[in-house]
Design an enzyme around this catalytic site. Sequence first.
Site, PDB file in Angstrom:
ATOM      1  N   GLN A 103     170.224  47.652 -46.929  1.00  0.00           N
ATOM      2  CA  GLN A 103     169.000  47.955 -47.663  1.00  0.00           C
ATOM      3  C   GLN A 103     169.153  47.390 -49.070  1.00  0.00           C
ATOM      4  O   GLN A 103     169.953  47.874 -49.871  1.00  0.00           O
ATOM      5  CB  GLN A 103     168.728  49.454 -47.740  1.00  0.00           C
ATOM      6  CG  GLN A 103     167.358  49.737 -48.376  1.00  0.00           C
ATOM      7  CD  GLN A 103     167.150  51.193 -48.732  1.00  0.00           C
ATOM      8  OE1 GLN A 103     167.840  51.721 -49.589  1.00  0.00           O
ATOM      9  NE2 GLN A 103     166.178  51.827 -48.091  1.00  0.00           N
ATOM     10  N   TYR A 175     161.021  53.584 -56.917  1.00  0.00           N
ATOM     11  CA  TYR A 175     161.906  52.565 -57.473  1.00  0.00           C
ATOM     12  C   TYR A 175     161.108  51.296 -57.782  1.00  0.00           C
ATOM     13  O   TYR A 175     159.888  51.338 -57.849  1.00  0.00           O
ATOM     14  CB  TYR A 175     163.077  52.331 -56.518  1.00  0.00           C
ATOM     15  CG  TYR A 175     163.940  53.561 -56.367  1.00  0.00           C
ATOM     16  CD1 TYR A 175     164.734  54.014 -57.414  1.00  0.00           C
ATOM     17  CD2 TYR A 175     163.931  54.309 -55.187  1.00  0.00           C
ATOM     18  CE1 TYR A 175     165.509  55.166 -57.290  1.00  0.00           C
ATOM     19  CE2 TYR A 175     164.705  55.457 -55.055  1.00  0.00           C
ATOM     20  CZ  TYR A 175     165.485  55.879 -56.115  1.00  0.00           C
ATOM     21  OH  TYR A 175     166.245  57.018 -55.998  1.00  0.00           O
TER      22      TYR A 175
END
Length: 371
Positions: A103, A175
Site C-alpha cells: 500500500q 491522508y
Amino acid sequence: MTSTDVLFRPFRIGSMELANRIVMAPMTRSFAPAGIPGPAHAAYYRRRAEGGVGLIISEGTVIDRPASRNNPGVPFFHGDAALAGWKGVIDAVHEGGAKMGPQLWHTGALKSFLTEWVPDSPVEGPSGLEAPGVERGVAMGDGDIADTIAAFARAASDAKRLGFDTIELHGAHGYLFDQFFWAATNRRTDRYGGATIGERSRFAAGVVAEVRASVGPDFPIILRLSQWKVQDFTVRLAETPDLMADWLMPLVGAGVDVLHCSQRRFWEPEFPDIDGEQGLNFAGWAKKLTGATTISVGSVGLAEDFMGAFGGEGSSTAKLDKLVERMERDEFDLIAVGRALIADPAWVEKVRTGNSSALKGFDAAALAELV
C-alpha cells in the site's frame, strides 16, 4: 456456521489470479523505525499467507518525499535497504501461497494520533490544512505535486520489479489524496482545486495515470477510498449516487482496476434513503456506478468498531452471515479482513473448514507486537 463457500471462489484481476475472495486489509503496524522492513515483517505476512489469505495488502509504506510519513515506525518504499527488505517480504508471501501488493502512502498534512513525532521537513498538503480551519504544514506547489506524482510512479514500478502482484494507492481516511478530495482541506484555485468533487479528484487521477504508465496495462492498480476521515468520522464526500459517480469515474478512467471502499462496518448501507437499511454498502454502490471490481471492508468477523482498538478496546467474534449474504448476491467482489487476522493468522483456514468454535476475538494487546 453458515456455509462460507462463496468466499472461496477464485477471482482474476488483470494479471493476478486469486485463490479466494479474502484480502488481508492494510493495517499500520509501525515496527520499522529506520524505515526498513526486515525478517519479522516477512514472517508476519508469510504466516497470513500460509493461513489461507488470497491477497495481502501491506501496511502503509511511504513514497520518496521528505515528509511522507507521520510516524517514525512506518516503513519506506524507496531506497535500496527498504526495497531489499520488501523483496524478502514478497518472496516469503509467495512461498506461503498468497499474492501481495504494497500500500503506497503519503500522509500529507495529517498528524498521527499515535505519536507526537514530526518529520524534519515541513509536512505538505493541498492547502496547508490538516482539517477544516486547522493549519498545518505548507501548501504544495506545482513542483511538489509533480515530484509526488513521479514518486508514486517510481514506487509502483519498483513494486512490479520486486515481484509484487499488485499495488494499492492509499486514497482514504484523511491522508494526502483525501485532503485533495475534501473541500474543507482543498482550498486551491488551480486545476487541483475546484467546487466539485470531480475537479478535486484530478490530483489522484494524475497519480493513477502515471502509475498506470509505469506498470503497463495488465498490472492491477487498487485505490483505497473512504467517505469518513480520521479528522471527522461523519464526513461524506458524496451524499448522492450522482456525486459518487462524479468522484469515482475519473479515477477508474485514469486506470484504477479495483476500488477498495473503506467503511467502519461493512454491513451499513451507503444510501439507505434510496434502497433501505439492507441496501448496498459503499463497495456495492461503487461497483454499480463504475463497473469496477470492488473490495469491501469494515469489522469483518468482529462485533466492535476498529477505532476502539487504538484506545485499548478488544472485540468479540461475530457471525459471517451478513457477509455471506452480500457476497452471494455479488454486491462486491472481495472482502478485506483486518483485526481478525492480526489476532489469528489461521483465521481464513478456520472459516474455510467451518471451525467457528476456534475463531478468536481481538485483543488490543496484539497491536504491541508483530507476530
